[in-house]
Design an enzyme around this catalytic site. Structure first.
Site, PDB file in Angstrom:
ATOM      1  N   ASP A  19       0.832  -1.203   0.000  1.00 34.03           N
ATOM      2  CA  ASP A  19       0.000   0.000   0.000  1.00 34.03           C
ATOM      3  C   ASP A  19       0.867   1.253   0.000  1.00 34.03           C
ATOM      4  O   ASP A  19       0.364   2.367  -0.131  1.00 34.03           O
ATOM      5  CB  ASP A  19      -0.995   0.003   1.159  1.00 34.03           C
ATOM      6  CG  ASP A  19      -0.349  -0.068   2.528  1.00 34.03           C
ATOM      7  OD1 ASP A  19       0.892  -0.125   2.608  1.00 34.03           O
ATOM      8  OD2 ASP A  19      -1.098  -0.066   3.534  1.00 34.03           O
ATOM      9  N   GLU A  42       9.282  -3.745  10.652  1.00 35.29           N
ATOM     10  CA  GLU A  42       9.658  -2.420  10.154  1.00 35.29           C
ATOM     11  C   GLU A  42      10.089  -1.495  11.286  1.00 35.29           C
ATOM     12  O   GLU A  42       9.523  -1.506  12.377  1.00 35.29           O
ATOM     13  CB  GLU A  42       8.490  -1.782   9.395  1.00 35.29           C
ATOM     14  CG  GLU A  42       8.826  -0.410   8.835  1.00 35.29           C
ATOM     15  CD  GLU A  42       7.808   0.127   7.847  1.00 35.29           C
ATOM     16  OE1 GLU A  42       8.007   1.259   7.361  1.00 35.29           O
ATOM     17  OE2 GLU A  42       6.820  -0.576   7.556  1.00 35.29           O
TER      18      GLU A  42
END
Length: 271
Positions: free
Chosen positions: A50, A187
């Site tokens: 995304d 992340e």
């Protein structure tokens, strides 16, 4: 520099899981068939992220990406890439409950050739991931810094700075492994915490901004190839000055058209 093309047949979920502790996983984003075809020779996993909302459509965040957008781009990537394992992002708001999550995840499998989906998840969504896996849907759990939560958290904040937060991240990774996730995307997490997570879980951990001691790396292609001149996160290494190369080519084309150099006889049909 050696051309590290990956000689391979179509990679499966087992191929990816078997790379744990054996061979680093190369993951890169792609959003269209053109670049997916190029990356297919080098990537183990192509992520239809995304992130396209920001890096491809120049929006301020990933939040406005929706299912129709993600399905469109996943179809395109699957057209270009025939060997890499295709991982599709579930967009913000598409998995707020189990019923919705299953319905939307199924769309990637029914309408595209995606091999798995990725969800930004927390401990309260362990059962949701478990239900998806029970329905035969391959899931990668995205933990650590989660871009879909940037408004809730007041920005993009590095994770694992406190002992409590580091402990929670390890617990999350273990819980999602137990729920059936085939891998973890980690992340923006301190490298020592990422190393501990990688050591404790039996599934592959792919990092972005989480140091070297993980099972693989992922970068957004336009960051890695230098197409954003004014934006360079600490964790991004630029392997190409893409924007400058494209600008030089377009500048030459425009100049030749203006000065009636192009098209020359070489590029013209003759009667």
């Amino acid at each position: 520099m050696k051309d590290e093309k990956i000689a391979k047949k179509k990679l499966t979920i087992n191929d990816i899981k078997n790379k744990k502790g054996a061979e680093p996983i190369v993951m890169i984003t792609a959003y269209d068939a053109l670049f997916a075809k190029i990356f297919d020779d080098y990537a183990d996993v192509i992520l239809v992220g995304d992130s396209l909302n920001m890096s491809f459509n120049m929006k301020e965040s990933t939040l406005s990406a929706d299912m129709s957008t993600m399905l469109y781009h996943t179809k395109a990537v699957c057209t270009g890439a025939k060997k890499s394992f295709i991982l599709a992002d579930m967009p913000f708001g598409s998995y707020t409950n189990e019923k919705q999550a299953i319905k939307n995840a199924m769309k990637f499998f029914k309408q595209t050739n995606a091999d798995a989906v990725k969800l930004e998840v927390g401990m309260h969504q362990v059962n949701l991931v478990k239900r998806l896996c029970e329905e035969g849907i391959n899931v990668m759990a995205h933990i650590g810094l989660k871009p879909q939560f940037f408004k809730f958290e007041g920005g993009y904040k590095i994770k694992g700075k406190s002992e409590l937060e580091a402990k929670r991240l390890v617990e999350e990774a273990l819980a999602f492994e137990q729920a059936g996730a085939f891998g973890i995307l980690l992340e923006g997490t301190l490298s020592n915490v990422a190393s501990e997570i990688t050591r404790q879980v039996r599934v592959p951990v792919v990092g972005i901004g989480s140091g070297a001691d993980v099972d693989g790396q992922v970068l957004v292609w336009s960051d890695m190839l230098g197409f954003f001149e004014d934006f360079k996160p600490k964790f991004v290494k630029r392997y190409l000055d893409g924007a400058a190369l494209v600008r030089k080519g377009v500048q030459s084309y425009a100049s030749e058209v203006k000065n009636k150099i192009f098209p020359s006889e070489e590029f013209s049909y003759k009667g």
